[in-house]
Write a protein that holds these residues in place. Sequence first.
Motif, PDB file in Angstrom:
ATOM      1  N   LEU A 150       0.837  -1.206   0.000  1.00  0.00           N
ATOM      2  CA  LEU A 150       0.000   0.000   0.000  1.00  0.00           C
ATOM      3  C   LEU A 150       0.873   1.258   0.000  1.00  0.00           C
ATOM      4  N   PHE A 151       0.645   2.143  -0.968  1.00  0.00           N
ATOM      5  CA  PHE A 151       1.483   3.336  -1.065  1.00  0.00           C
ATOM      6  C   PHE A 151       0.686   4.643  -1.095  1.00  0.00           C
ATOM      7  N   ALA A 152      -0.626   4.618  -1.396  1.00  0.00           N
ATOM      8  CA  ALA A 152      -1.351   5.872  -1.559  1.00  0.00           C
ATOM      9  C   ALA A 152      -2.839   5.696  -1.288  1.00  0.00           C
ATOM     10  N   VAL A 153      -3.467   6.808  -0.945  1.00  0.00           N
ATOM     11  CA  VAL A 153      -4.920   6.900  -0.790  1.00  0.00           C
ATOM     12  C   VAL A 153      -5.402   8.052  -1.663  1.00  0.00           C
ATOM     13  N   VAL A 154      -6.461   7.802  -2.431  1.00  0.00           N
ATOM     14  CA  VAL A 154      -7.045   8.840  -3.280  1.00  0.00           C
ATOM     15  C   VAL A 154      -8.425   9.198  -2.733  1.00  0.00           C
ATOM     16  N   ALA A 155      -8.558  10.417  -2.246  1.00  0.00           N
ATOM     17  CA  ALA A 155      -9.849  10.940  -1.813  1.00  0.00           C
ATOM     18  C   ALA A 155     -10.406  11.837  -2.916  1.00  0.00           C
ATOM     19  N   THR A 156     -11.683  12.153  -2.809  1.00  0.00           N
ATOM     20  CA  THR A 156     -12.340  12.936  -3.847  1.00  0.00           C
ATOM     21  C   THR A 156     -12.867  14.249  -3.288  1.00  0.00           C
ATOM     22  N   GLY A 157     -12.539  15.333  -3.970  1.00  0.00           N
ATOM     23  CA  GLY A 157     -13.041  16.654  -3.590  1.00  0.00           C
ATOM     24  C   GLY A 157     -14.159  17.072  -4.518  1.00  0.00           C
ATOM     25  N   GLY A 158     -15.270  16.333  -4.464  1.00  0.00           N
ATOM     26  CA  GLY A 158     -16.411  16.610  -5.328  1.00  0.00           C
ATOM     27  C   GLY A 158     -16.593  15.510  -6.358  1.00  0.00           C
ATOM     28  N   THR A 159     -17.347  14.461  -6.016  1.00  0.00           N
ATOM     29  CA  THR A 159     -17.543  13.368  -6.965  1.00  0.00           C
ATOM     30  C   THR A 159     -18.289  13.867  -8.200  1.00  0.00           C
ATOM     31  N   THR A 160     -17.988  13.261  -9.332  1.00  0.00           N
ATOM     32  CA  THR A 160     -18.603  13.677 -10.591  1.00  0.00           C
ATOM     33  C   THR A 160     -20.103  13.417 -10.586  1.00  0.00           C
ATOM     34  N   ASN A 161     -20.516  12.325  -9.995  1.00  0.00           N
ATOM     35  CA  ASN A 161     -21.925  11.954 -10.055  1.00  0.00           C
ATOM     36  C   ASN A 161     -22.801  12.797  -9.139  1.00  0.00           C
ATOM     37  N   ALA A 162     -22.269  13.138  -7.956  1.00  0.00           N
ATOM     38  CA  ALA A 162     -23.132  13.806  -6.982  1.00  0.00           C
ATOM     39  C   ALA A 162     -22.489  14.996  -6.283  1.00  0.00           C
ATOM     40  N   GLY A 163     -21.239  15.325  -6.597  1.00  0.00           N
ATOM     41  CA  GLY A 163     -20.596  16.482  -5.980  1.00  0.00           C
ATOM     42  C   GLY A 163     -20.198  16.280  -4.531  1.00  0.00           C
ATOM     43  N   ILE A 164     -20.050  15.043  -4.108  1.00  0.00           N
ATOM     44  CA  ILE A 164     -19.764  14.732  -2.701  1.00  0.00           C
ATOM     45  C   ILE A 164     -18.276  14.903  -2.411  1.00  0.00           C
ATOM     46  N   ILE A 165     -17.979  15.528  -1.288  1.00  0.00           N
ATOM     47  CA  ILE A 165     -16.603  15.754  -0.855  1.00  0.00           C
ATOM     48  C   ILE A 165     -16.291  14.809   0.290  1.00  0.00           C
ATOM     49  N   ASP A 166     -15.247  14.013   0.147  1.00  0.00           N
ATOM     50  CA  ASP A 166     -14.848  13.100   1.211  1.00  0.00           C
ATOM     51  C   ASP A 166     -14.421  13.871   2.458  1.00  0.00           C
ATOM     52  N   ASP A 167     -14.390  13.186   3.585  1.00  0.00           N
ATOM     53  CA  ASP A 167     -13.951  13.799   4.842  1.00  0.00           C
ATOM     54  C   ASP A 167     -12.423  13.908   4.807  1.00  0.00           C
ATOM     55  N   LEU A 168     -11.950  14.949   4.159  1.00  0.00           N
ATOM     56  CA  LEU A 168     -10.529  15.070   3.868  1.00  0.00           C
ATOM     57  C   LEU A 168      -9.678  15.159   5.128  1.00  0.00           C
ATOM     58  N   GLU A 169     -10.201  15.809   6.145  1.00  0.00           N
ATOM     59  CA  GLU A 169      -9.429  15.983   7.382  1.00  0.00           C
ATOM     60  C   GLU A 169      -9.121  14.639   8.028  1.00  0.00           C
ATOM     61  N   SER A 170     -10.125  13.795   8.189  1.00  0.00           N
ATOM     62  CA  SER A 170      -9.902  12.507   8.845  1.00  0.00           C
ATOM     63  C   SER A 170      -9.092  11.561   7.963  1.00  0.00           C
TER      64      SER A 170
END
Length: 462
Positions: free
Chosen positions: A225-245
């Motif tokens: 395991l080397f990386a995690v990809v979070a999303t800042g606004g999903t294409t389908n629904a505009g949802i932002i992951d809990d980036l802080e946690s």
Amino acid sequence: MKSMHSIDIDTVEMTLDIMKYAINRISNTSPEMGSPKQEQDLMDLVGETVTKEGIGGEKAFNLFKDVLVKATVPVDHPRHLAFVPAAPTRAAILFDLVTSAASIHGAYWMTGGGGIFCENQAMKWLVELTGLPQGAFGVFTSGGTSANLSAMIAAREAWRDKNEENKAYKALLITSNGAHSSVKSMAKVIDADIILVDDDEDDRLTGKWLQQKIEGLSEIDRKRLFAVVATGGTTNAGIIDDLESVANVCEKEDLWFHVDAAYGGGALAAPSVRHLFNGIERADSITIDPHKWMFSPYDCGAVIYKNMELARNAHSQKGAYLDIFKDKGAQGFNPADYQIQLTRRLRGLPLWFSLAMHGTEKYTEAIERGLSLALNAAEQIQKAPHLELVREPSLSCVLFKRIGWDAEDYRDWTYKNHQAGFALVTPTKWSKNGEIETISRFCFINPDTTEEDIEDILASME
């Protein structure tokens, strides 16, 4: 024999015709919404266009403007609310013409110094929006896919350099079910495995779910395991992951933290929602697409790195004919050193010119307009007896459904409105409590879209 690079009266007349078309198109606030035709139908209408002798510029151009462009959909139509549309400013479009006409190679400072300087002025603003620490910077790419790919190559190489043993493992990364399809395809390109993490009740990737997934890995998978990809606004629904946690977990587990904000990144300039991105300033890399919500023409993405040296170590190309670009006499910022492309046009120039012309406050106003249109659409949907709001708007995305409709109804409605030249709004899929259903979706980018446009589109569902 006349060279095709020569200047003659035909070239001058064609230049005037094309510039006239461009001026008319740029000044048109409500372009015709074309619709595609079958390839054979287009062939019947235009015939073969690439021949040994050529068909002439006048004929080729007339075929384009009278037939072919009408078989396309203008991304800046105010009632194009499908996918993630675009709405480049007039200034950006005009300077896209200038960028092509200037014919500048934008890979190295030696050949593109003045243009790269302009790009870097625009990039400085993007980096400031993210809140990344001093030293962070980025480059413009062809789009989010190449930006995500560039970031993950840098992440993988940094992981390999940490420990010689890592070079023997196939890399592994984690992202969420809501991540963009390009993240999954990018993993294939770099020959990495990918694990999807369940979203929480708000359909976000959180540190809690991420930590649970990591703790459930085998010993060998944890090493991979080397990386995690979070999303800042999903294409389908505009949802932002809990980036802080998510950032907390990545720091604890010593993992590269990448945020794909290709669509949502524009909202970093909107004070009303900026807090939703808290934690993005802790990312190791970020993707933003100016050709989406920052009103640039296609194709213009951006990848931003916290540590530019790690990106350069991964991407800088070497070759006998390239040595001169690294010479002290050619010293300057070389975009080719920080992403996958060597040959590149100056994709950031249209954004720079529009920013320089209008100022950043105009960008904030235009982005806030998209957010307010989404709220207005939700309000109209909730008042309509034949409609149901699927979830509260996220950024400029609104998910809703027509009560009693199935997938075929949505499809027929989409084609009916599109073929009539009225609007392009397409269905999507949404899963809740394990059930997947077909629904409809708005994505607001164009500030010229009106509340009346929304009202008319919703009325067409009655």
